[in-house]
Scaffold this active site. Sequence first.
Site: not given
Ligand SMILES: Cc1ncc(C[n+]2csc(CCOP(=O)(O)OP(=O)(O)O)c2C)c(N)n1
Length: 322
Positions: A239, A243, A251
Amino acid sequence: MDIASKDLLQLYYYLKLTRHLEGRVTTLYRQGKILGGAWTSYGTEAISVGYSYALEKDDVIAPYFRDMGAYLVRGITPKRIMAHYLGKKTGVTGGKEGNVHVGDIKLGIFGYPSHLADNLPVAVGAALAFKIRGEKRVAAATTGDGGTSRGDFHEALNMASVFKVPAVFFCNNNKYAYSTPLTRQMAIKNVVERALAYAIPAEIVDGNDVVAVYTAAKKAYARAREGGGPTFIECKTMRMHGHSEHDSAKYVPKELLEEWKKKDPIINMEKYLLNNKIANQPGLDEVDKRVKQELVDAEEFAEKSPYPEGKEAIEGLYATPL
Ligand SMILES: Cc1ncc(C[n+]2csc(CCOP(=O)(O)OP(=O)(O)O)c2C)c(N)n1
């Protein structure tokens, strides 16, 4: 696998379109013109472009929020996406949603419930329906690495395997789930191990190589269509932005970003096209010009489009049976 030159050039076009569209959305976000947030797939575009380009028209996808390439490949136009981000009536959700929870069932794209693997059971349901009806269609779904730690992911994979449904799962393993690095969210080395635990054939591919993603996807779709059941494809990538665009991602170690900058999927594809004499530099420049013009037109369309009216907020909230 032999891939026609015209398809390789289209893959390149969609990589560029995704990169520039999200780049422009980021600029608009910084100017305060975007109504919600701006999540991008910067540096990981080869995954969404590759897996979606390998599908047939009648297939469906249950994407997640770093799948802009798949929206574009399946036919959501840059105009509709730009209008969506500006909250306009002509946008994908008619101005109802200010993030990236979009879909268009007419284009075989399920709008997703959350970012975190809740879309996988949706794909399994669709795939089970295809199997019961005897249709040779496939459902593809994606998740980040973090999403694979959630229950929905495991339930979906288990059911897909037990019922041998034509679903293909992709993991955009970009090393971080928000600020949590891989090592803090799983004790295994490769995410594929999770799929193997459900007896699902699994493969690791270079997620920054659109040809590799496309090739692995094509193979998995063919197997699924022939009744071979699901496949899991872990796409290793990084990435390259936060985020979301509100996150400076302090970080993430700088060296890691420097290392992956050299493996950029667009640079990779340019090298591939030039080395294999599928395109020359002026040809690539032409694609760049075409994409930029398309985005200027899209933004103009979005700017000129009206906002929805208040009463429209409660229209279309529930599905109309097809
Ligand atoms: C149930 C829930 N918990 C937290 C979130 C907030 N949130 C959205 S995406 C994310 C991280 C996703 O990480 P990953 O699956 O590794 O995908 P990436 O962002 O790395 O593509 C978080 C914590 C959410 N949308 N739904």
